[in-house]
Design a protein around this motif. Structure first.
Motif, PDB file in Angstrom:
ATOM      1  N   ALA A 113       0.834  -1.204   0.000  1.00  0.00           N
ATOM      2  CA  ALA A 113       0.000   0.000   0.000  1.00  0.00           C
ATOM      3  C   ALA A 113       0.867   1.251   0.000  1.00  0.00           C
ATOM      4  O   ALA A 113       0.533   2.250  -0.654  1.00  0.00           O
ATOM      5  N   LEU A 114       1.990   1.206   0.711  1.00  0.00           N
ATOM      6  CA  LEU A 114       2.892   2.357   0.724  1.00  0.00           C
ATOM      7  C   LEU A 114       3.605   2.499  -0.614  1.00  0.00           C
ATOM      8  O   LEU A 114       3.726   3.614  -1.155  1.00  0.00           O
ATOM      9  N   LEU A 115       4.084   1.413  -1.158  1.00  0.00           N
ATOM     10  CA  LEU A 115       4.787   1.466  -2.434  1.00  0.00           C
ATOM     11  C   LEU A 115       3.887   1.967  -3.561  1.00  0.00           C
ATOM     12  O   LEU A 115       4.360   2.601  -4.511  1.00  0.00           O
ATOM     13  N   ASP A 116       2.589   1.705  -3.454  1.00  0.00           N
ATOM     14  CA  ASP A 116       1.639   2.137  -4.481  1.00  0.00           C
ATOM     15  C   ASP A 116       1.070   3.523  -4.221  1.00  0.00           C
ATOM     16  O   ASP A 116       0.356   4.076  -5.062  1.00  0.00           O
ATOM     17  N   ASP A 117       1.377   4.096  -3.041  1.00  0.00           N
ATOM     18  CA  ASP A 117       0.836   5.403  -2.666  1.00  0.00           C
ATOM     19  C   ASP A 117       1.657   6.508  -3.331  1.00  0.00           C
ATOM     20  O   ASP A 117       2.859   6.623  -3.096  1.00  0.00           O
ATOM     21  N   PRO A 118       1.038   7.352  -4.170  1.00  0.00           N
ATOM     22  CA  PRO A 118       1.789   8.409  -4.861  1.00  0.00           C
ATOM     23  C   PRO A 118       2.395   9.433  -3.899  1.00  0.00           C
ATOM     24  O   PRO A 118       3.318  10.164  -4.281  1.00  0.00           O
ATOM     25  N   PHE A 119       1.891   9.497  -2.660  1.00  0.00           N
ATOM     26  CA  PHE A 119       2.411  10.462  -1.693  1.00  0.00           C
ATOM     27  C   PHE A 119       3.530   9.883  -0.817  1.00  0.00           C
ATOM     28  O   PHE A 119       4.116  10.609  -0.011  1.00  0.00           O
ATOM     29  N   TYR A 120       3.833   8.609  -0.972  1.00  0.00           N
ATOM     30  CA  TYR A 120       4.820   7.981  -0.099  1.00  0.00           C
ATOM     31  C   TYR A 120       6.181   8.646  -0.261  1.00  0.00           C
ATOM     32  O   TYR A 120       6.686   8.820  -1.366  1.00  0.00           O
ATOM     33  N   ARG A 168      11.329   3.963  -2.603  1.00  0.00           N
ATOM     34  CA  ARG A 168      10.368   3.049  -3.237  1.00  0.00           C
ATOM     35  C   ARG A 168      11.086   1.788  -3.695  1.00  0.00           C
ATOM     36  O   ARG A 168      11.474   1.663  -4.866  1.00  0.00           O
ATOM     37  N   HIS A 169      11.244   0.883  -2.764  1.00  0.00           N
ATOM     38  CA  HIS A 169      11.978  -0.342  -3.048  1.00  0.00           C
ATOM     39  C   HIS A 169      11.573  -1.381  -2.014  1.00  0.00           C
ATOM     40  O   HIS A 169      11.284  -1.034  -0.856  1.00  0.00           O
ATOM     41  N   GLU A 170      11.513  -2.640  -2.424  1.00  0.00           N
ATOM     42  CA  GLU A 170      11.229  -3.689  -1.447  1.00  0.00           C
ATOM     43  C   GLU A 170      12.360  -3.755  -0.425  1.00  0.00           C
ATOM     44  O   GLU A 170      13.493  -3.356  -0.700  1.00  0.00           O
ATOM     45  N   ARG A 171      12.047  -4.276   0.760  1.00  0.00           N
ATOM     46  CA  ARG A 171      13.038  -4.315   1.832  1.00  0.00           C
ATOM     47  C   ARG A 171      14.298  -5.060   1.403  1.00  0.00           C
ATOM     48  O   ARG A 171      14.261  -5.996   0.607  1.00  0.00           O
ATOM     49  N   LEU A 172      15.414  -4.612   1.949  1.00  0.00           N
ATOM     50  CA  LEU A 172      16.708  -5.174   1.600  1.00  0.00           C
ATOM     51  C   LEU A 172      16.808  -6.654   1.943  1.00  0.00           C
ATOM     52  O   LEU A 172      16.148  -7.143   2.858  1.00  0.00           O
ATOM     53  N   THR A 173      17.667  -7.335   1.209  1.00  0.00           N
ATOM     54  CA  THR A 173      18.001  -8.706   1.576  1.00  0.00           C
ATOM     55  C   THR A 173      18.837  -8.674   2.853  1.00  0.00           C
ATOM     56  O   THR A 173      19.342  -7.627   3.256  1.00  0.00           O
ATOM     57  N   ARG A 174      18.975  -9.844   3.469  1.00  0.00           N
ATOM     58  CA  ARG A 174      19.740  -9.890   4.716  1.00  0.00           C
ATOM     59  C   ARG A 174      21.181  -9.406   4.514  1.00  0.00           C
ATOM     60  O   ARG A 174      21.728  -8.664   5.355  1.00  0.00           O
ATOM     61  N   LYS A 175      21.817  -9.799   3.422  1.00  0.00           N
ATOM     62  CA  LYS A 175      23.200  -9.401   3.164  1.00  0.00           C
ATOM     63  C   LYS A 175      23.302  -7.889   2.996  1.00  0.00           C
ATOM     64  O   LYS A 175      24.203  -7.245   3.560  1.00  0.00           O
ATOM     65  N   GLN A 176      22.402  -7.311   2.209  1.00  0.00           N
ATOM     66  CA  GLN A 176      22.402  -5.862   2.008  1.00  0.00           C
ATOM     67  C   GLN A 176      22.127  -5.130   3.319  1.00  0.00           C
ATOM     68  O   GLN A 176      22.748  -4.108   3.630  1.00  0.00           O
ATOM     69  N   TYR A 177      21.185  -5.678   4.088  1.00  0.00           N
ATOM     70  CA  TYR A 177      20.812  -5.065   5.356  1.00  0.00           C
ATOM     71  C   TYR A 177      21.999  -5.048   6.315  1.00  0.00           C
ATOM     72  O   TYR A 177      22.303  -4.024   6.938  1.00  0.00           O
ATOM     73  N   ASP A 178      22.680  -6.174   6.427  1.00  0.00           N
ATOM     74  CA  ASP A 178      23.828  -6.258   7.324  1.00  0.00           C
ATOM     75  C   ASP A 178      24.918  -5.274   6.909  1.00  0.00           C
ATOM     76  O   ASP A 178      25.566  -4.643   7.757  1.00  0.00           O
TER      77      ASP A 178
END
Length: 259
Positions: free
Chosen positions: A212-219, A223-233
C-alpha cells in the motif's frame, strides 16, 4: 562552541546557571525550535537578536504562552489532529512544547506517544509538514558521515534509530517509522529529564514490503522492497561504524531492526 555549530550550551562557572550561545539572529532565530521563544523574547533580547518589529509588541511569559496553546489544543476533535498540533508546536518552540506537555501529561502523553503515534506513523507521508531527525536510505550508505554532519544539534549523547520493520503491532510502515524515534526522545525528555537538544532521531530507510505504501503516490520513502539480509547487514554495519566514529560516547536506543 565549535566553529561549525549554530548554537551551544554552557554553564556559568560562578553561578552554575545554564545558558545558550548563538550567532543566529532575526527570522532565522524564529525558525529554530531549539532556540525560539516567540513572544517571550524580552525587549533586550529583541534588540540584541534583530527581532524588533518581527513579533507583536507585547512580551509574554511562558505560562501565558502555555495557556494559549492549551486552548488551541482543546479545539481539535480527534487524537490525530491533536497529535499534529503538538508536533507542529514542537517544530516552532521546543521549550514551549515541553512546558505545555509537562503540565498536561495525563491527556497529552497518549497523544504524542502510544497509542496515537501509531496513527501518526501510518499517515506520515500524507500528513507531512516538516522533517524532524535524519533520514538515511540504503542508496546513501556511502554518505552516512556527511548526513550525520548535517544534524542541527551540535552535541549528541543519544541516538534513537529505527528501520520501521515492525511498528507497534501494525507491521512494516516504511518512512513513517521516523515518528517512533522522535516520540521516544520526547518521552525521554518528559519522563527522564534528558536534554532534547542532545539527542538525534534517525530513520534507516531499508525499503518497505508494504504494498500500500509502495503504491501510494504520496509515499516519501525509498520506493523499493526491503533489503536482503546481506544488504541489510552491510547497511547497518556502515551506519554503526559511522555513529561510533562521530559520536563515540553516545548511547544507542534502538527501535526494532531485523529479527
Amino acid at each position: 562552541m565549535k566553529e561549525n555549530a549554530r548554537f551551544g550550551h554552557f554553564t556559568d562557572e560562578k553561578t552554575g546557571e545554564n545558558y545558550i550561545k548563538t550567532s543566529i539572529k532575526g527570522k532565522s532565530l524564529l525558525t529554530m525550535p531549539q532556540l525560539n521563544k516567540g513572544t517571550a523574547f524580552t525587549e533586550e533580547e529583541r534588540k540584541a537578536f534583530g527581532l524588533c518589529g518581527k513579533l507583536p509588541q507585547r512580551v509574554e511569559t511562558i505560562d501565558e504562552q502555555v495557556e494559549r496553546c492549551y486552548l488551541q489544543f482543546q479545539r481539535f476533535g480527534t487524537a490525530l489532529e491533536k497529535s499534529i498540533y503538538l508536533r507542529n508546536l514542537h517544530e516552532i518552540s521546543e521549550t514551549l512544547f515541553y512546558k505545555l506537555v509537562s503540565q498536561h501529561m495525563h491527556s497529552m502523553l497518549p497523544v504524542i506517544y502510544t497509542p496515537t503515534v501509531g496513527d501518526a506513523v501510518e499517515e506520515y507521508s500524507r500528513e507531512f509538514r516538516r522533517p524532524r531527525g535524519l533520514f538515511i536510505s540504503y542508496e546513501d550508505r556511502h554518505r552516512i558521515e556527511e548526513i550525520l554532519d548535517n544534524r542541527t544539534n551540535p552535541e549528541v549523547d543519544l541516538v534513537v534509530v529505527s528501520d520501521a520493520e515492525g511498528i507497534l503491532g501494525i507491521g512494516d510502515q516504511g518512512i513513517g517509522g521516523i515518528e517512533i524515534p522522535v516520540a521516544k526522545l520526547m518521552v525521554y525528555t518528559l519522563c527522564g529529564g534528558f536534554h532534547p537538544s542532545r539527542g538525534v532521531p534517525i530513520y534507516l530507510d531499508c525499503g518497505t514490503n508494504n504494498r500500500a505504501l509502495l503504491d501510494d503516490p504520496f509515499y516519501l520513502g525509498w520506493r523499493h522492497e526491503r533489503l536482503t539480509r546481506k544488504q541489510y547487514d552491510e547497511f547497518v554495519g556502515l551506519f554503526v561504524e559511522a555513529i561510533r566514529k562521530k559520536f563515540p560516547k553516545a548511547i544507542f536506543a534502538l527501535g526494532r531492526l531485523w529479527s
